[in-house]
Design a protein around this motif. Structure first.
Motif, PDB file in Angstrom:
ATOM      1  N   UNK A  55       0.428  -4.732   0.098  1.00 23.79           N
ATOM      2  CA  UNK A  55      -0.879  -5.073   0.681  1.00 23.79           C
ATOM      3  C   UNK A  55      -0.713  -5.511   2.129  1.00 23.79           C
ATOM      4  N   UNK A  56       0.305  -6.329   2.393  1.00 23.99           N
ATOM      5  CA  UNK A  56       0.537  -6.790   3.756  1.00 23.99           C
ATOM      6  C   UNK A  56       0.960  -5.630   4.662  1.00 23.99           C
ATOM      7  N   UNK A  57       1.748  -4.696   4.128  1.00 23.27           N
ATOM      8  CA  UNK A  57       2.133  -3.510   4.904  1.00 23.27           C
ATOM      9  C   UNK A  57       0.903  -2.669   5.256  1.00 23.27           C
ATOM     10  N   UNK A  58       0.004  -2.557   4.285  1.00 30.68           N
ATOM     11  CA  UNK A  58      -1.219  -1.794   4.519  1.00 30.68           C
ATOM     12  C   UNK A  58      -2.058  -2.462   5.602  1.00 30.68           C
ATOM     13  N   UNK A  59      -2.172  -3.782   5.567  1.00 31.28           N
ATOM     14  CA  UNK A  59      -2.926  -4.511   6.589  1.00 31.28           C
ATOM     15  C   UNK A  59      -2.297  -4.296   7.968  1.00 31.28           C
ATOM     16  N   UNK A  60      -0.988  -4.393   8.033  1.00 35.20           N
ATOM     17  CA  UNK A  60      -0.287  -4.204   9.308  1.00 35.20           C
ATOM     18  C   UNK A  60      -0.545  -2.798   9.856  1.00 35.20           C
TER      19      UNK A  60
END
Length: 324
Positions: A55-60
């Motif tokens: 999820x954090x990778x997607x946000x980045x």
């Protein structure tokens, strides 16, 4: 066919991760189709599935790919952090959103709700102050906008109720006067709400050992009683206002006046009770305050050494409480 021994959740995680990886590697995109909403939902779906790293990778990735939509992405990022009980990181993400942003108002409500959940009243109050500084009235005539505005006013006022600040709660509720058109509230409705919230705040103040501002309570009682002469008055508002007037009289230990007030609306109360679902009926509130007034008279009789009268009042009070 998926073998029964394979868990659905790991499979879901694998599929979501595969989608995220494919997108991040630069899968072909159709410019005419706006994929941003779906990309944003993917980040939340990954978080919901427990795949917080993805999820954090997607946000980045979204922050790089959609620089013009960073505010919406920061809002989503904050929600994910809050979901993971990472409040400071969530707040930091929301700090990136400027007051001029189209999602600024939504970001303030998110801060307020999170602060309320953790008991941080001051932060919640500041968030609501920021919200109403930008949103003095509903943003449109849409009923949903008016509903959001009204609920936000009530949540803001509730913070003052928790603190035992009756005047603060009443002042916040005056924001409801800004509703217009079909969503506009009558003076009678606002008076009822101000009385309800103010007396709830006073109850909390009394529980803390604070003194009651008797003149303020009396003025509020007068306003509630005068609702019957207000425009836009109906049975429901009249009954609600007079129940709160009785509540105020009980706070002043004028229990006989409270009983007289409650007795004056028995006919209207019966009509409402017969025409409304039990959860919406004001009958429970009326019975509760009737019981409190009788209990007050019972204690007064006991202190006056009139045991017989005290027992009579207390038995009647118990009967009301059992009926609530």
């Amino acid at each position: 066919m998926i073998p029964s021994r394979i868990s659905a959740l790991p499979l879901l995680r694998f599929m979501l991760a595969a989608v995220c990886l494919a997108v991040s590697l630069g899968a072909p995109r159709t410019e005419a189709f706006d994929e941003f909403p779906y990309d944003l939902r993917l980040a939340q779906a990954l978080a919901d599935a427990g795949m917080t790293d993805y999820a954090q990778l997607q946000i980045a990735r979204l922050l790089k790919q959609y620089p013009a939509r960073q505010d919406q992405i920061y809002l989503a990022k904050a929600r994910i952090h809050y979901q993971l009980n990472q409040r400071s990181q969530g707040n930091k993400a929301l700090d990136q959103i400027k007051p001029s942003s189209s999602v600024y108002i939504e970001s303030r409500l998110l801060i307020a709700n999170q602060a309320m959940q953790t008991g941080d009243i001051e932060t919640a109050k500041q968030a609501y102050r920021d919200f109403f500084a930008q949103n003095q009235k509903p943003t449109s005539d849409d009923p949903g906008s008016a509903k959001l505005f009204t609920e936000s006013v009530q949540m803001y006022a509730h913070l003052y109720v928790q603190e035992g600040d009756a005047k603060g709660a009443s002042e916040v509720l005056d924001l409801l006067k800004n509703l217009e058109g079909k969503q506009e509230l009558t003076d009678a409705q606002i008076t009822f709400l101000r009385g309800q919230f103010a007396y709830a705040a006073i109850e909390n103040a009394v529980a803390k050992g604070e003194e009651i501002d008797e003149e303020y309570v009396k003025d509020m009682i007068k306003g509630l009683v005068d609702v019957q002469w207000s425009s836009g008055m109906n049975y429901a508002i009249l009954v609600g206002a007079l129940i709160e007037a009785a509540h105020g009289q009980i706070l002043l230990h004028d229990d006989k006046a409270a009983i007289k007030t409650l007795m004056s609306i028995q006919e209207q109360l019966q009509i409402l009770d017969n025409s409304m679902p039990p959860k919406d009926s004001p009958a429970a509130g009326a019975l509760f305050y009737f019981g409190r007034a009788l209990k007050g008279l019972g204690f007064a009789a006991f202190q006056a050494n009139d045991q017989e009268k005290a027992a009579k009042y207390l038995e009647a009070a118990a009967e009301r409480f059992r009926s609530v």
